[in-house]
Design an enzyme around this catalytic site. Structure first.
Site, PDB file in Angstrom:
ATOM      1  CE  LYS A 184      -3.380  -2.699  -0.076  1.00 30.03           C
ATOM      2  NZ  LYS A 184      -4.382  -3.241   0.952  1.00 30.03           N
TER       3      LYS A 184
HETATM    4  C1  LIG Z   1      -5.333  -4.179   1.400  1.00 32.05           C
HETATM    5  C2  LIG Z   1      -6.759  -3.938   1.205  1.00 32.05           C
HETATM    6  C3  LIG Z   1      -7.649  -4.226   2.390  1.00 32.05           C
HETATM    7  C4  LIG Z   1      -7.134  -5.005   3.429  1.00 32.05           C
HETATM    8  O1  LIG Z   1      -6.189  -4.573   4.178  1.00 32.05           O
HETATM    9  P1  LIG Z   1      -5.112  -5.532   4.864  1.00 32.05           P
HETATM   10  O2  LIG Z   1      -4.310  -4.316   5.923  1.00 32.05           O
HETATM   11  O3  LIG Z   1      -4.578  -6.475   4.128  1.00 32.05           O
HETATM   12  O4  LIG Z   1      -6.135  -6.181   6.038  1.00 32.05           O
HETATM   13  C5  LIG Z   1      -8.887  -4.027   2.331  1.00 32.05           C
HETATM   14  N1  LIG Z   1      -9.686  -3.321   1.228  1.00 32.05           N
HETATM   15  C6  LIG Z   1      -8.847  -2.748   0.239  1.00 32.05           C
HETATM   16  C7  LIG Z   1      -9.355  -2.067  -0.833  1.00 32.05           C
HETATM   17  C8  LIG Z   1      -7.463  -3.158   0.075  1.00 32.05           C
HETATM   18  O5  LIG Z   1      -6.689  -2.953  -0.855  1.00 32.05           O
END
Ligand SMILES: *Cc1c(COP(=O)(O)O)cnc(C)c1O
Length: 397
Positions: free
Chosen positions: A190
């Site tokens: 991210k």
């Molecule tokens: C990565 C992601 C999540 C979940 O996040 P985690 O930290 O991996 O639990 C939820 N929604 C979207 C759109 C994501 O890209």
């Protein structure tokens, strides 16, 4: 730093990030310490939201959002199929009925007109995803949902640092207050990372307080809120005393990881600039390549671009997506496909009877989607190498 293969996303860690973690380790605070509040304050500054609650993942953030939104059995929750599984699963965790509404063909974000057309009065919350980092049409979505008494949860796991104009004013995602709750993820792919981690931000103090309570077992040590144990002789509120007032979880984010988050947030403006520059270079380099189309950016937004989701006409190209990906991999590029529309997943098909045809725009987007490498440590030469490889594989030279 390894140069090949280029994956679709990865973290960027510098010496200051490493030093911040080392300092936290040496400070004696390993779990909840001063860096948690400091990270939350930094998140408020970075988003413009008045309240932030740091949690252990983006999924935990979504689960808490569902809980504090009061979503439960008998409620319907609507989300976009063009997302990671967690956007939908969070509603399953609380026993709600999950439904999917189709996306807009240019942004792959939830289409407010479709939301309105398919509205059902059992809908208690809408999870609006900012796909690839591009803010969803939050004014349109909130206009449909809030008027009908539903809460809006913006899944901004892709969109930390993205900007949007709402009613003539410029905001960062999380700062406009049109969503009741906004969630972020700090997974390494991210826009910033804490290893694993996430956050909920909101303009509503009561919702933030509830998130904080549920983050740690629904347990409080705040004497002002004590309810007591049922008999006066038990109500000696000494230094040991704690109360569980609701069923919560261990969704805490450790001081060690918050130290990394604070350090990464300082770099966010540079990260966003770099991501936008890479996307501009891809768009320029690929603009004349037949059957390959770069992402569309809506007027009034500036995406922090978590993903570079190109659309490729594979049948026109005469190659399957698997073959294109294999040919890219031979050239050192590990492309990816994000996402498989969630309503097509066996769990959702079997539980609800959903299937192909339910969200045709998302299904068409999925058929063409190919995510090229996008992360801040890609150098200009790397970006040009990806462009050249795509041109070769797409038969443009
Ligand atoms: C990565 C992601 C999540 C979940 O996040 P985690 O930290 O991996 O639990 C939820 N929604 C979207 C759109 C994501 O890209």
């Amino acid at each position: 730093m390894t140069k090949t293969p280029f994956t679709y996303g990865r973290q960027s860690l510098d010496a200051a990030d490493v030093e911040a973690v080392k300092e936290a380790l040496e400070s004696g605070f390993l779990t909840s310490g001063p860096r948690v509040a400091a990270f939350e304050e930094a998140l408020c500054k970075a988003t413009g939201a008045p309240y932030a609650v740091a949690v252990s993942s983006g999924t935990a953030a979504l689960h808490l959002a569902m809980r504090v939104a009061g979503v439960g059995a008998g409620d319907r929750v609507v989300t976009s199929p063009m997302t990671f599984l967690a956007s939908a699963n969070a509603a399953e965790y609380v026993g709600a009925t999950v439904d999917f509404v189709d996306v807009d063909s240019s942004t792959a974000n939830l289409n407010p007109a479709e939301l309105e057309r398919t509205w059902d009065n059992a809908t208690r919350a809408v999870v609006a995803v900012d796909y690839a980092g591009q803010p969803c049409d939050i004014a349109g979505i909130a206009g449909v949902a809030r008027r009908r008494g539903a809460l809006v949860i913006e899944d901004a796991c892709h969109a930390l640092g993205s900007e949007i104009t709402v009613d003539g004013r410029r905001y960062r995602v999380g700062g406009h207050g049109r969503a009741d709750l906004t969630t972020f993820s700090f997974h390494p792919v991210k826009n910033i990372t804490t290893g694993e981690g996430g956050a909920v931000v909101t303009h509503d103090k009561a919702l933030a307080d509830r998130c904080r309570l549920l983050r740690s077992h629904g347990m409080t040590k705040d004497v002002a809120g004590f309810k007591g144990l049922g008999r006066p002789e038990f109500n000696e509120f000494g230094p040991w005393y704690y109360e569980m007032q609701d069923l919560g979880y261990n969704y805490r984010l450790s001081d060690i990881l918050c130290a990394l988050g604070i350090s990464q947030l300082k770099r966010l403006p540079d990260f966003v600039r770099r991501r936008r520059a890479i996307v501009a270079a891809y768009n320029e380099g690929l603009k004349d390549v037949p059957r390959v189309e770069g992402p569309w950016e809506s007027p009034g937004v500036a995406s922090a671009w978590h993903l570079y989701a190109a659309r490729v006409d594979f049948s026109g190209l005469g190659k399957t997506r698997t073959r294109v990906m294999a040919e890219l991999l031979e050239r050192g590029i590990a492309a990816h496909v994000l996402y498989i529309p969630v309503h097509l997943q066996p769990y959702y098909r079997e539980k609800y009877g959903y299937g192909p045809g339910k969200c045709p725009v998302a299904e068409q987007f999925y058929r063409q989607c190919l995510c090229l490498p996008l992360y801040v440590d890609l150098e200009d030469g790397d970006v040009q190498a990806v462009i050249e490889a795509v041109k070769q594989v797409a038969g443009a030279r």
